[in-house]
Design a protein around this motif. Structure first.
Motif, short mmCIF file in Angstrom:
data_model
loop_
_atom_site.label_atom_id
_atom_site.label_comp_id
_atom_site.label_asym_id
_atom_site.label_seq_id
_atom_site.Cartn_x
_atom_site.Cartn_y
_atom_site.Cartn_z
N SER A 197 5.66 -47.14 30.60
CA SER A 197 5.64 -48.56 30.82
C SER A 197 4.07 -49.06 30.78
CB SER A 197 6.40 -49.14 32.06
OG SER A 197 7.83 -48.61 32.05
N THR A 235 10.35 -47.54 28.11
CA THR A 235 10.21 -48.16 27.07
C THR A 235 10.90 -49.52 27.00
OG1 THR A 235 9.71 -46.39 25.73
CG2 THR A 235 10.26 -48.26 24.52
N LEU A 236 12.36 -49.28 27.50
CA LEU A 236 13.21 -50.39 27.94
C LEU A 236 12.68 -51.43 28.88
CD1 LEU A 236 16.57 -48.82 27.48
CD2 LEU A 236 15.46 -50.38 25.95
N PHE A 284 13.23 -37.07 27.88
CA PHE A 284 13.42 -37.98 26.86
C PHE A 284 13.84 -39.50 27.37
CE2 PHE A 284 15.34 -40.23 23.23
CZ PHE A 284 13.99 -40.54 22.60
N ILE A 285 14.88 -39.29 28.35
CA ILE A 285 15.68 -40.55 28.93
C ILE A 285 14.53 -41.35 29.63
CG2 ILE A 285 16.70 -39.37 30.85
CD1 ILE A 285 18.27 -42.27 28.97
N ASP A 286 13.72 -40.67 30.33
CA ASP A 286 12.57 -41.08 31.10
C ASP A 286 11.58 -42.17 30.23
OD1 ASP A 286 13.69 -39.81 32.93
OD2 ASP A 286 12.29 -38.44 33.15
N PHE A 287 11.32 -41.66 29.01
CA PHE A 287 10.53 -42.25 27.97
C PHE A 287 11.23 -43.45 27.69
CE2 PHE A 287 9.84 -43.03 23.59
CZ PHE A 287 8.51 -43.36 23.52
N VAL A 288 12.72 -43.30 27.18
CA VAL A 288 13.58 -44.44 26.88
C VAL A 288 13.73 -45.44 27.81
CG1 VAL A 288 15.66 -45.25 26.07
CG2 VAL A 288 14.76 -42.97 25.12
N GLY A 289 13.70 -45.05 29.06
CA GLY A 289 13.85 -45.91 30.18
C GLY A 289 12.52 -46.72 30.19
N CYS A 315 12.86 -41.60 36.25
CA CYS A 315 13.16 -42.64 35.22
C CYS A 315 13.51 -44.08 35.82
CB CYS A 315 14.72 -42.41 34.54
SG CYS A 315 15.28 -43.32 33.37
N PRO A 316 12.79 -44.98 35.11
CA PRO A 316 12.19 -45.20 34.17
C PRO A 316 10.69 -44.84 34.55
CG PRO A 316 12.32 -47.27 35.20
CD PRO A 316 13.22 -46.34 35.86
#
Length: 125
Positions: free
Chosen positions: A61, A109-110, A102-107, A55-56
């Motif tokens: 990215s 993306t952010l 999922f948190i890796d995906f969100v990270g 993460c991320p």
């Protein structure tokens, strides 16, 4: 091209810093694959893939960064839609091969969105 280089360098630098400062590990057991052909591919992936530094997600990215560049360069609305959907599916795919949570995906993306805010595209005159 300069904007792409700035964004890619920033994504790599920030993600690497976060990887080093806050290493994360994949904690869920990966499911068993019954298909022998797919099993060999997942075996190879497991051998070359680390369970740390997730993460991320740079996969996410760079999928969005690539899609953004393609969407900017093509004129066709159909191709813009195609590359947008392609980038999203490519980014989501990391969840289906059990490389990321999922948190890796969100990270990922952010980090991409933050990069676009820090390095905005200049409007054509």
């Amino acid at each position: 091209m300069k904007l792409l280089i700035k964004r890619a360098a920033f994504l790599i630098a920030v993600s690497t810093a976060l990887f080093v400062i806050f290493p994360m590990k994949f904690y869920f057991p990966k499911p068993e694959v019954d298909n022998q052909i797919l099993k060999s591919f997942f075996y190879i992936l497991g051998k070359i893939d680390s369970s740390f530094n997730q993460c991320p997600s740079l996969h996410v990215s760079f999928a969005f960064l690539s899609a953004e560049v393609y969407c900017r360069e093509v004129k066709s609305t159909f191709l813009k839609s195609f590359f947008g959907i392609w980038g999203l599916l490519l980014a989501i795919s990391v969840l289906f091969v059990y490389q990321h949570h999922f948190i890796d995906f969100v990270g990922g993306t952010l980090i991409f969105l933050i990069t676009c805010i820090i390095f905005p595209r200049k409007k054509a005159v």
